[in-house]
Scaffold this motif. Structure first.
Motif, mmCIF file in Angstrom:
data_model
loop_
_atom_site.group_PDB
_atom_site.id
_atom_site.type_symbol
_atom_site.label_atom_id
_atom_site.label_comp_id
_atom_site.label_asym_id
_atom_site.label_seq_id
_atom_site.Cartn_x
_atom_site.Cartn_y
_atom_site.Cartn_z
ATOM 1 N N UNK A 109 23.268 10.487 27.285
ATOM 2 C CA UNK A 109 22.982 10.867 28.255
ATOM 3 C C UNK A 109 23.679 10.683 29.285
ATOM 4 N N UNK A 110 24.822 9.908 29.300
ATOM 5 C CA UNK A 110 26.184 9.351 29.218
ATOM 6 C C UNK A 110 26.876 10.531 29.748
ATOM 7 N N UNK A 111 27.104 11.262 28.755
ATOM 8 C CA UNK A 111 28.093 12.176 27.936
ATOM 9 C C UNK A 111 27.055 13.437 29.388
ATOM 10 N N UNK A 112 26.535 13.518 28.954
ATOM 11 C CA UNK A 112 24.950 14.934 29.867
ATOM 12 C C UNK A 112 25.942 14.828 30.687
ATOM 13 N N UNK A 113 25.286 13.722 31.865
ATOM 14 C CA UNK A 113 26.390 13.432 33.049
ATOM 15 C C UNK A 113 27.380 13.966 33.474
ATOM 16 N N UNK A 114 28.646 13.515 32.161
ATOM 17 C CA UNK A 114 30.319 13.448 32.538
ATOM 18 C C UNK A 114 29.513 14.900 32.739
ATOM 19 N N UNK A 115 29.419 15.785 32.031
ATOM 20 C CA UNK A 115 30.063 16.982 31.386
ATOM 21 C C UNK A 115 29.334 18.023 32.945
ATOM 22 N N UNK A 116 27.688 17.555 33.708
ATOM 23 C CA UNK A 116 27.541 18.203 34.546
ATOM 24 C C UNK A 116 28.799 17.558 36.122
ATOM 25 N N UNK A 117 28.978 16.067 35.921
ATOM 26 C CA UNK A 117 29.718 15.987 36.845
ATOM 27 C C UNK A 117 30.994 17.831 36.737
ATOM 28 N N UNK A 118 31.849 17.119 35.532
ATOM 29 C CA UNK A 118 32.723 17.891 35.561
ATOM 30 C C UNK A 118 32.460 19.391 35.950
ATOM 31 N N UNK A 119 31.350 19.869 35.315
ATOM 32 C CA UNK A 119 31.009 20.991 35.908
ATOM 33 C C UNK A 119 30.598 21.563 37.583
ATOM 34 N N UNK A 120 30.182 20.994 37.614
ATOM 35 C CA UNK A 120 29.904 21.167 40.047
ATOM 36 C C UNK A 120 31.570 20.966 39.794
ATOM 37 N N UNK A 121 33.101 20.240 39.690
ATOM 38 C CA UNK A 121 33.441 19.777 39.964
ATOM 39 C C UNK A 121 33.899 21.521 39.680
#
Length: 111
Positions: free
Chosen positions: A18-30
């Protein structure tokens, strides 16, 4: 053109990934992505941590003006989403093609 980022957890959505998913979403938002699809095709299981990660991801994406959707839900993961009424909050599609058709329709309406 609409920017779409797709995530596909394998086997399960839990605190392990789940943390990996959130990190990926944060990066994609940026990077400027607006639409996110979590394809649950390979994930038959989701625990309360996984559900919490979905809620957090939804809030982050919505606050950035984007959309978060799920597709290919099945098994216990589908039951958990329904029981917790997350299906009322998230757009859920049968598969990636259905999601893509919905995005294309939104573009036609707004553009």
């Amino acid at each position: 053109m609409t920017s779409i980022q797709i995530f596909q957890p394998s086997r399960m959505l839990t605190s392990v990934n789940g943390t990996e998913l959130l990190d990926g979403i944060d990066l994609a938002l940026e990077e400027g992505y607006q639409h996110f699809l979590i394809d649950m095709q390979d994930a038959m299981f989701m625990d309360s941590s996984g559900l919490s990660f979905l809620v957090t991801a939804y809030k982050r994406v919505r606050s950035a003006g984007g959309t978060l959707s799920l597709c290919s839900l099945k098994g216990q993961a589908a039951m958990l989403v329904e029981i917790t009424r997350m299906d009322k909050m998230l757009d859920i599609y049968s598969d990636r093609d259905a999601f893509q058709r919905a995005i294309n329709t939104r573009q036609d309406i707004s553009g």
